[in-house]
Design a protein around this motif. Structure first.
Motif, PDB file in Angstrom:
ATOM      1  N   LEU A 105      20.416  -4.130 -10.969  1.00  0.00           N
ATOM      2  CA  LEU A 105      19.086  -4.630 -10.653  1.00  0.00           C
ATOM      3  C   LEU A 105      18.466  -3.715  -9.603  1.00  0.00           C
ATOM      4  N   PHE A 106      17.271  -3.213  -9.902  1.00  0.00           N
ATOM      5  CA  PHE A 106      16.559  -2.289  -9.006  1.00  0.00           C
ATOM      6  C   PHE A 106      15.330  -3.010  -8.444  1.00  0.00           C
ATOM      7  N   PHE A 107      15.306  -3.171  -7.139  1.00  0.00           N
ATOM      8  CA  PHE A 107      14.172  -3.818  -6.467  1.00  0.00           C
ATOM      9  C   PHE A 107      13.275  -2.709  -5.922  1.00  0.00           C
ATOM     10  N   ILE A 108      12.078  -2.583  -6.483  1.00  0.00           N
ATOM     11  CA  ILE A 108      11.172  -1.461  -6.178  1.00  0.00           C
ATOM     12  C   ILE A 108       9.981  -1.981  -5.374  1.00  0.00           C
ATOM     13  N   ASP A 109       9.799  -1.441  -4.181  1.00  0.00           N
ATOM     14  CA  ASP A 109       8.681  -1.849  -3.328  1.00  0.00           C
ATOM     15  C   ASP A 109       7.850  -0.611  -2.987  1.00  0.00           C
ATOM     16  N   LEU A 110       6.529  -0.722  -3.132  1.00  0.00           N
ATOM     17  CA  LEU A 110       5.649   0.403  -2.834  1.00  0.00           C
ATOM     18  C   LEU A 110       5.505   0.560  -1.331  1.00  0.00           C
ATOM     19  N   ASP A 111       5.630   1.792  -0.853  1.00  0.00           N
ATOM     20  CA  ASP A 111       5.508   2.066   0.578  1.00  0.00           C
ATOM     21  C   ASP A 111       4.035   2.146   0.980  1.00  0.00           C
ATOM     22  N   MET A 112       3.692   1.415   2.051  1.00  0.00           N
ATOM     23  CA  MET A 112       2.346   1.483   2.647  1.00  0.00           C
ATOM     24  C   MET A 112       1.247   1.039   1.683  1.00  0.00           C
ATOM     25  N   PHE A 113       1.595   0.164   0.736  1.00  0.00           N
ATOM     26  CA  PHE A 113       0.573  -0.277  -0.225  1.00  0.00           C
ATOM     27  C   PHE A 113      -0.537  -1.063   0.461  1.00  0.00           C
ATOM     28  N   LYS A 114      -0.181  -1.896   1.435  1.00  0.00           N
ATOM     29  CA  LYS A 114      -1.192  -2.725   2.101  1.00  0.00           C
ATOM     30  C   LYS A 114      -2.271  -1.855   2.736  1.00  0.00           C
ATOM     31  N   GLU A 115      -1.844  -0.745   3.338  1.00  0.00           N
ATOM     32  CA  GLU A 115      -2.824   0.135   3.984  1.00  0.00           C
ATOM     33  C   GLU A 115      -3.789   0.723   2.949  1.00  0.00           C
ATOM     34  N   ILE A 116      -3.248   1.119   1.794  1.00  0.00           N
ATOM     35  CA  ILE A 116      -4.099   1.652   0.726  1.00  0.00           C
ATOM     36  C   ILE A 116      -5.032   0.557   0.210  1.00  0.00           C
ATOM     37  N   ASN A 117      -4.484  -0.636   0.028  1.00  0.00           N
ATOM     38  CA  ASN A 117      -5.273  -1.763  -0.468  1.00  0.00           C
ATOM     39  C   ASN A 117      -6.410  -2.099   0.501  1.00  0.00           C
ATOM     40  N   ASP A 118      -6.104  -2.092   1.793  1.00  0.00           N
ATOM     41  CA  ASP A 118      -7.123  -2.412   2.789  1.00  0.00           C
ATOM     42  C   ASP A 118      -8.175  -1.314   2.890  1.00  0.00           C
ATOM     43  N   THR A 119      -7.752  -0.061   2.677  1.00  0.00           N
ATOM     44  CA  THR A 119      -8.684   1.066   2.803  1.00  0.00           C
ATOM     45  C   THR A 119      -9.616   1.158   1.600  1.00  0.00           C
ATOM     46  N   LEU A 120      -9.066   1.063   0.398  1.00  0.00           N
ATOM     47  CA  LEU A 120      -9.858   1.250  -0.820  1.00  0.00           C
ATOM     48  C   LEU A 120     -10.427  -0.058  -1.364  1.00  0.00           C
ATOM     49  N   LEU A 145      -7.515   7.522  -8.964  1.00  0.00           N
ATOM     50  CA  LEU A 145      -8.310   6.303  -8.954  1.00  0.00           C
ATOM     51  C   LEU A 145      -9.748   6.670  -8.630  1.00  0.00           C
ATOM     52  N   SER A 146     -10.592   6.621  -9.646  1.00  0.00           N
ATOM     53  CA  SER A 146     -11.993   7.044  -9.493  1.00  0.00           C
ATOM     54  C   SER A 146     -11.999   8.468  -8.959  1.00  0.00           C
ATOM     55  N   THR A 147     -12.589   8.693  -7.807  1.00  0.00           N
ATOM     56  CA  THR A 147     -12.643  10.049  -7.232  1.00  0.00           C
ATOM     57  C   THR A 147     -11.507  10.293  -6.261  1.00  0.00           C
ATOM     58  N   GLU A 148     -10.634   9.305  -6.091  1.00  0.00           N
ATOM     59  CA  GLU A 148      -9.554   9.419  -5.113  1.00  0.00           C
ATOM     60  C   GLU A 148      -8.242   9.825  -5.780  1.00  0.00           C
ATOM     61  N   ASN A 149      -7.506  10.704  -5.121  1.00  0.00           N
ATOM     62  CA  ASN A 149      -6.134  11.022  -5.507  1.00  0.00           C
ATOM     63  C   ASN A 149      -5.208  10.314  -4.526  1.00  0.00           C
ATOM     64  N   ILE A 150      -4.498   9.308  -4.984  1.00  0.00           N
ATOM     65  CA  ILE A 150      -3.678   8.491  -4.104  1.00  0.00           C
ATOM     66  C   ILE A 150      -2.212   8.905  -4.219  1.00  0.00           C
ATOM     67  N   HIS A 151      -1.627   9.258  -3.078  1.00  0.00           N
ATOM     68  CA  HIS A 151      -0.196   9.563  -3.030  1.00  0.00           C
ATOM     69  C   HIS A 151       0.528   8.356  -2.454  1.00  0.00           C
ATOM     70  N   ILE A 152       1.537   7.911  -3.144  1.00  0.00           N
ATOM     71  CA  ILE A 152       2.297   6.754  -2.694  1.00  0.00           C
ATOM     72  C   ILE A 152       3.757   6.956  -3.070  1.00  0.00           C
ATOM     73  N   THR A 153       4.647   6.364  -2.293  1.00  0.00           N
ATOM     74  CA  THR A 153       6.078   6.463  -2.575  1.00  0.00           C
ATOM     75  C   THR A 153       6.645   5.053  -2.735  1.00  0.00           C
ATOM     76  N   SER A 154       7.941   4.994  -3.022  1.00  0.00           N
ATOM     77  CA  SER A 154       8.579   3.689  -3.194  1.00  0.00           C
ATOM     78  C   SER A 154       9.931   3.671  -2.505  1.00  0.00           C
ATOM     79  N   SER A 155      10.340   2.469  -2.098  1.00  0.00           N
ATOM     80  CA  SER A 155      11.693   2.231  -1.583  1.00  0.00           C
ATOM     81  C   SER A 155      12.405   1.329  -2.576  1.00  0.00           C
TER      82      SER A 155
END
Length: 573
Positions: free
Chosen positions: A181-196, A260-270
């Motif tokens: 079982l692999f539990f995948i969580d996006l790093d810093m997603f809240k910050e991206i969500n709040d910004t965009l 995403l639209s005009t944005e290039n979003i870099h994100i990682t996962s833990s």
């Protein structure tokens, strides 16, 4: 078929009027298939709805056997046996919902009832009355799909995950297999969500789901567990090396940016990994242990994977014990506030003090330092309860000092979870009113990470407090996002520079350059500078040379009790 179209079966005579009326009644019903079969199960009657439901015309059906027309292969023997038992022993076939087959082999859901006419003759005739349930089945399927599917990403949801895991555990235990079982969580997603904004945050989640789906084995199951968390169950795993290969595949999904639209979003996962049966034999244990491993991956720097270990399990148990003991101590009032003064470098006098929490359980062996119990408390609602205790006791102490003529600001540390509760600011106002304090009497200390994660409502509330005269300090500056550009957006009055920047500053040019840059920008933004961790005269002199306003550290005072702080304040007059 209308009544005028009804044709009497050849086997009916004039005296069979009751049976004829029965056929006339049910033959005219829409979406109700009526078929008649002789003793050998050959078709003797086939109405218009039978053509619509099963696809055979009357000409194609007449004379053919029931089991060769609409009965799936696996049901044929049972149908023949049931029919023969009805004829020989009078055991009627029960009505029930069945999945039969159309002319082209497609399944069709019907509710099937059966009537035997001429039962006491040598030529009994069985009539099947099948109600088409295709529409109801389609609706039911859609409801089941919606109940087991995440509507945002179209991935299976947590409900289906648990069903899949139950089946996987059953099969693995029976056949001595393993799965992961692999539990995948996006790093810093809240910050991206709040910004965009949430719209683009949702688009990012859909894009992540698509990439993850493309990278996995079709034998496993990828689900959206909730929020920015995904769970992948990989079956037929032999050992941890197989898991590492999968974890690397999953991590590779985040190497390329997301458009995403005009944005290039870099994100990682833990990613946290648990294996059956090594790390658990129950659904909740496997999920919990993978989640623990995921948090360990985050603690080690994010953008990586981590296997669950028994050391982590032991640590988890210790954290649970500490959390339980903290709850007991809250009930028993087993905490203490110490106070560390902040000195004005120009006057040499105490300008304020920081309230620092210490845990004093009756059983001293249970006590752990703040850097251990505070993070544990922050993972639950405990931090809010502890924060309430700190605020209450700091206000009470400030009132006691004011009654003795001692005027000094007490700064309290506030967690992000406290600020997320909108009642925090009401509680702050109520506490000030209860103890007859002014806004300037109680200051707030917040970390830059908390402020960056705060939404507009929190920032507006902080601005309101600042306008009232509350001193707000940005604590441990430089240890989080370390971006000076953030400072202009925050309603702060004091900038506290972390001790790590001061440690090598007097001797090392690089550290000195960082310190000077932070102090200069802070002053240009009209912020007061507080330097933490001042331990030597050289460091103190260095702070003076930079025109730093306030210092805090062991050179001046360790954290001390309320009585010792009172004596210190009375001594300076």
């Amino acid at each position: 078929m209308s009544l005028t179209e009804y044709r009497e079966p050849a086997s009916f005579s004039e005296h069979d009027s009751a049976e004829r009326r029965f056929l006339q009644l049910i033959s005219a019903l829409p979406k109700v298939s009526v078929q008649g079969y002789d003793k050998a199960r050959n078709v003797i009657y086939w109405n218009k709805s039978s053509e619509d439901i099963y696809g055979y015309s009357e000409r194609e059906a007449l004379g053919r056997k029931l089991e060769d027309l609409i009965i799936p292969d696996f049901m044929k023997a049972d149908v023949i046996n049931l029919h023969q038992r009805w004829i020989e022993f009078g055991e009627a076939i029960p009505s029930e919902e069945l999945v039969l087959k159309k002319k082209g082999g497609e399944p069709v859901h019907v509710f099937s009832s059966h009537v035997m006419l001429k039962e006491d003759t040598d030529s009994p005739e069985m009539y099947c009355v099948d109600i088409d349930l295709s529409e109801q089945h389609a609706v039911r399927q859609e409801l089941e799909r919606m109940a087991s599917t995440d509507l945002l990403t179209e991935l299976p949801n947590r409900r289906l995950l648990k069903q899949f895991l139950a089946n996987a555990i059953s099969e693995a235990s029976t056949n001595n297999l393993s799965f992961a079982l692999f539990f995948i969580d996006l790093d810093m997603f809240k910050e991206i969500n709040d910004t965009l904004g949430h719209t683009w945050g949702d688009e990012l989640l859909r894009a992540v789901a698509e990439r993850l789906s493309d990278s996995i084995d079709s034998d496993g199951l990828l689900t959206r567990f909730g929020g920015d968390e995904f769970v992948y169950v990989a079956t037929n795993i032999s050992d941890e090396s197989d898991c590492e290969d999968i974890a690397k595949k999953l991590s590779c999904c985040f190497k390329q940016s997301f458009q995403l639209s005009t944005e290039n979003i870099h994100i990682t996962s833990s990613i946290g990994i648990s294996l059956y049966p090594k790390h658990g034999q129950e659904i909740d244990d496997l999920l919990k242990n993978a989640d623990v491993a995921m948090y360990q991956a985050k603690a080690e720097g994010r953008n990586r994977y981590h296997f669950f270990t028994h050391a982590l399990s032991q640590q988890l148990r210790q954290h649970r014990d500490i959390a339980a003991n903290l709850r007991t101590s809250l009930s028993n009032n087993e905490f203490e506030l110490l106070y560390q003064p902040q000195y004005d470098l120009k006057t040499g006098k105490v300008a304020s003090c920081e309230a620092l929490l210490r845990w004093r359980p009756q059983n001293e062996s249970l006590a752990v330092p703040p850097n251990v119990f505070i993070p544990i408390a922050e993972r639950s609602d405990l931090i809010v309860q502890i924060g309430n205790w700190v605020l209450e006791n700091a206000c009470q102490q400030a009132r006691l000092w004011k009654e003795k003529g001692i005027e000094v600001r007490i700064d309290v540390n506030v967690s992000g979870k406290e600020l997320e509760k909108t009642a925090y600011f009401e509680r702050l106002a109520d506490c000030r009113n209860q103890y007859h304090l002014l806004p300037k009497d109680i200051g707030l200390e917040l970390t830059e990470n908390i402020l960056i994660k705060s939404d507009n409502a929190i920032l507006e509330n902080l601005r309101y407090q600042r306008d009232l005269g509350v001193e707000i300090s940005l604590d441990d500056f430089g240890t989080g996002y370390s971006s000076l550009s953030y400072l202009k957006h925050f309603p702060v009055s004091h900038l506290k520079i972390d001790r790590s920047f001061l440690k090598g500053a007097p001797e090392k040019a690089f550290d000195s350059a960082l310190m000077e840059a932070i102090v200069n920008v802070g002053h240009k933004l009209d912020l007061f500078i507080v330097v933490e961790g001042v331990e030597t005269e050289q460091q103190s002199d260095y702070c003076k040379s930079l025109n730093v306003e306030f210092v805090q550290g062991y050179l001046y005072s360790k954290p001390i009790s309320a009585d010792a702080m009172e004596a210190l304040l009375e001594k300076q007059g």
